[in-house]
Design an enzyme around this catalytic site. Sequence first.
Site, PDB file in Angstrom:
ATOM      1  N   ASP A 241       0.661  -1.260   0.000  1.00 39.76           N
ATOM      2  CA  ASP A 241       0.164  -0.074  -0.144  1.00 39.76           C
ATOM      3  C   ASP A 241       1.010   1.081  -0.014  1.00 39.76           C
ATOM      4  OD1 ASP A 241      -1.945   1.850   0.334  1.00 39.76           O
ATOM      5  OD2 ASP A 241      -3.142   0.707   1.914  1.00 39.76           O
ATOM      6  N   HIS A 335      -9.424  -0.621  -8.081  1.00 38.12           N
ATOM      7  CA  HIS A 335      -8.786   0.419  -7.392  1.00 38.12           C
ATOM      8  C   HIS A 335      -7.625   1.066  -7.980  1.00 38.12           C
ATOM      9  CE1 HIS A 335      -8.941   2.754  -3.668  1.00 38.12           C
ATOM     10  NE2 HIS A 335      -7.539   2.524  -3.483  1.00 38.12           N
TER      11      HIS A 335
END
Length: 427
Positions: A241, A335
């Site tokens: 991330d 995403h």
Amino acid sequence: MPDPSLSEARTPDAPVTRQPVPGTSGISRRALIGTAGATGLALGAAGGAVGYAAAPAEATPLTSVGSDRAMFHGKHQPGITDGLQARGHLVAFDLAAGAGRKEAAALLRRWSATAERLMAGEAAPHGDTDVARDAGPSSLTVTFGFGHSFFGRTGLEKQRPTALDPLPAFSSDRLDRSRSDGDLWVQIGANDALVAFHALRAIQKDAGSAARVRWQMNGFNRSPGATARPMTARNLMGQLDGTRNPKPADADFDRRIFVPASGEPAWMANGSYAVVRRIRMLLDDWEKLSLPDQEAVIGRRKADGAPLSGGGETTPMDLEKADAKGEYVVPLNAHARITRPDQNGGAAMLRRPFSYHDGIDADGTPDAGLLFICWQADPLRGFVPVQRKLDRGDALSKYIRHETSGLFAVPGGAAKGEYVGQRLLEG
């Protein structure tokens, strides 16, 4: 929800601006106190070591985790470009009834003095609790910001930036207003949990009768040195991330993240705007997905963060690549595809979040997710356009829930002898 927060965002866990405490060779100021009597070594400002007992002569020097120090004074406030820290506290305050500009200025003066000392590994200016007496600075940072409501309460409405206008409503929001917004916001981060808690208590005590806590949230990241090599952090969904997070070395970094020195209002020069959101991850639902389905939602491989179009973690994503059936290998609602700056008019944010876990709900589901914090020169050009696009069809939206929200103006760093926000409160 910017969950550019969730997959295309996040600073690697390697430190950025940390510095060893000057003159300690990796040993904390507190550890040096034990040798001061024998060597006559002076330890900075008068009274800096008050309340701390001498360390044993055989005390082991701190590791790099304890001795790393971030600087309080500077062009920008600490806690923005610094690397991810292992422990964090976010706390918002509302000014007390009757408190105004004068009381706010005195509070920011106290907070700044406390933050400067604690970030140097010293005791709080008064009433220190001894919680962190055995530790060094541990990369402690303390960052201060002002909410929209602060300006009305202090009679400074004319100084309120237009960039601080309330965020628009998003269809995916499920916001708890009692845990959103606030007059004042403080971000605390450190690589040691006791050092972070020590700072939190000092800030809360300094508030005195001038302000009361509106809400508090606690988070964490991977500890420095927990992996064999520095690498992009993982979130609670197990995804790498932060692969595409802007970097200070980028040519346009300052323009995207910080208000220019010539910007308006003048007191925000070299400052930034922080969007803060508590994003719950619906982990029970997420963990029922197969690995290929999880990767399709994000658009990246879980193991190494590489785009589904191939290559390694930092390989540019090929949005046009198709499989044998003619379907995009990176789905249209993935995403990572939706949050790319080149898919959002160049919109970019510096994401610097913490994960959180606040126990189990009555129905047995974990209350866990992301304390999303993103920094930008203007949220209308950073957070808002990306969130609007996510709102219209992000595959990840099914597995997350935005539960709180805040927007804060974070002024530039304080010069030596100044306190944070002085140009606003005394200008």
